[in-house]
Design a protein around this motif. Structure first.
Motif, PDB file in Angstrom:
ATOM      1  N   ILE A   1      30.553  71.946 -97.672  1.00 55.80           N
ATOM      2  CA  ILE A   1      31.186  71.215 -96.560  1.00 55.80           C
ATOM      3  C   ILE A   1      30.456  69.890 -96.389  1.00 55.80           C
TER       4      ILE A   1
ATOM      5  N   GLU B   1      38.085  70.749 -92.036  1.00 57.77           N
ATOM      6  CA  GLU B   1      37.512  71.588 -90.995  1.00 57.77           C
ATOM      7  C   GLU B   1      37.508  70.842 -89.658  1.00 57.77           C
TER       8      GLU B   1
ATOM      9  N   TYR C   1      34.990  68.174 -94.818  1.00 51.38           N
ATOM     10  CA  TYR C   1      35.848  68.759 -95.849  1.00 51.38           C
ATOM     11  C   TYR C   1      35.169  69.996 -96.423  1.00 51.38           C
ATOM     12  N   ARG C   2      35.948  71.095 -96.484  1.00 48.85           N
ATOM     13  CA  ARG C   2      35.432  72.327 -97.115  1.00 48.85           C
ATOM     14  C   ARG C   2      36.065  72.452 -98.502  1.00 48.85           C
TER      15      ARG C   2
END
Length: 242
Positions: A56, A98, A119-120
């Motif tokens: 992440i 996320e 961002y995952r």
């Protein structure tokens, strides 16, 4: 004259119906239906083990860079454990945005809002191998990756058998012999003999864990969680009895 003719025709039709019914009953009573069982214990010769890892980051580019670094570390780890390169398959990268819920204010005036938290990026790795014991052991040791800073989630291994077609043929033959022996024994005890085969049908193919209380299914069980398994099938035969 006409009424006599009708009565005569009625008597003939009735006689034919009774004759056919008697013949059918006689035929049905002179047959035997038996069910035979075929079963085999076997050890799986193919293991499929998978896991996933993710990163992440607020920057999509940075997240990709970190994930790529993790992928290379995982690949190096697996090869170092003796896994062949061609047995390792990495999936495409999945990514999600996320969000974190933030609450502001107090009491009735409080409100919430979603704030982007990064961002995952997630990737899966799958190992398929005939070296069942080796991969099974690696799946237990994979927590070593966590010790080097990798967030790796391991799934339980799945076990398969690549020679099911041959095994099934052997079991059908065994079930057929078993059914025939049952029919012969029953007929002998009834002072009769087994005649021609009238009908044959196959039951559901089942695979369960060895020495387990796993329930059978009408649609067929197919256990993949156990290395040692038991396969079974039934065959129903109907014979004429002389």
């Amino acid at each position: 004259m006409r009424s006599s003719l009708i009565i005569g025709i009625t008597i003939i039709i009735t006689a034919l119906i009774l004759t056919n019914a008697y013949r059918h009953r006689y035929s049905a009573s002179n047959s035997i239906s038996v069910t035979g069982l075929g079963s085999k214990n076997f050890i799986s010769d193919l293991i499929v083990w998978s896991g996933s890892f993710n990163r992440i980051n607020m920057s999509l580019k940075e997240a990709y860079a970190q994930l790529n670094k993790d992928r290379e570390a995982i690949k190096e780890y697996l090869i170092g454990k003796g896994v062949k390169v061609e047995e390792i398959v990495f999936s495409s990268v999945d990514f999600d945005k996320e969000y974190e819920t933030i609450y502001e204010g107090i009491g009735s005036s409080s409100r919430s809002k979603s704030v982007f938290s990064g961002y995952r990026l997630t990737q899966h790795v799958t190992i398929s191998s005939n070296e069942v014991d080796k991969i099974e052991e690696i799946s237990r040791q994979v927590t070593e990756l966590i010790n080097i800073g990798l967030e790796f989630t391991s799934n339980a291994p799945e076990y398969y058998y690549t020679k099911l077609a041959e095994l099934k043929i052997e079991m059908i033959a065994e079930a057929t012999r078993d059914a025939n022996e049952r029919a012969t024994k029953i007929s002998e005890n009834a002072h009769a003999s087994v005649g021609k085969l009238k009908d044959a049908s196959m039951g559901v193919f089942q695979i369960v864990a060895l020495n387990s209380s796993e329930e059978y299914s009408w649609g067929g069980s197919f256990n993949t969680s156990s290395k040692n398994k038991t396969a079974s099938i039934t065959v129903r035969l109907e014979y004429e009895v002389d």
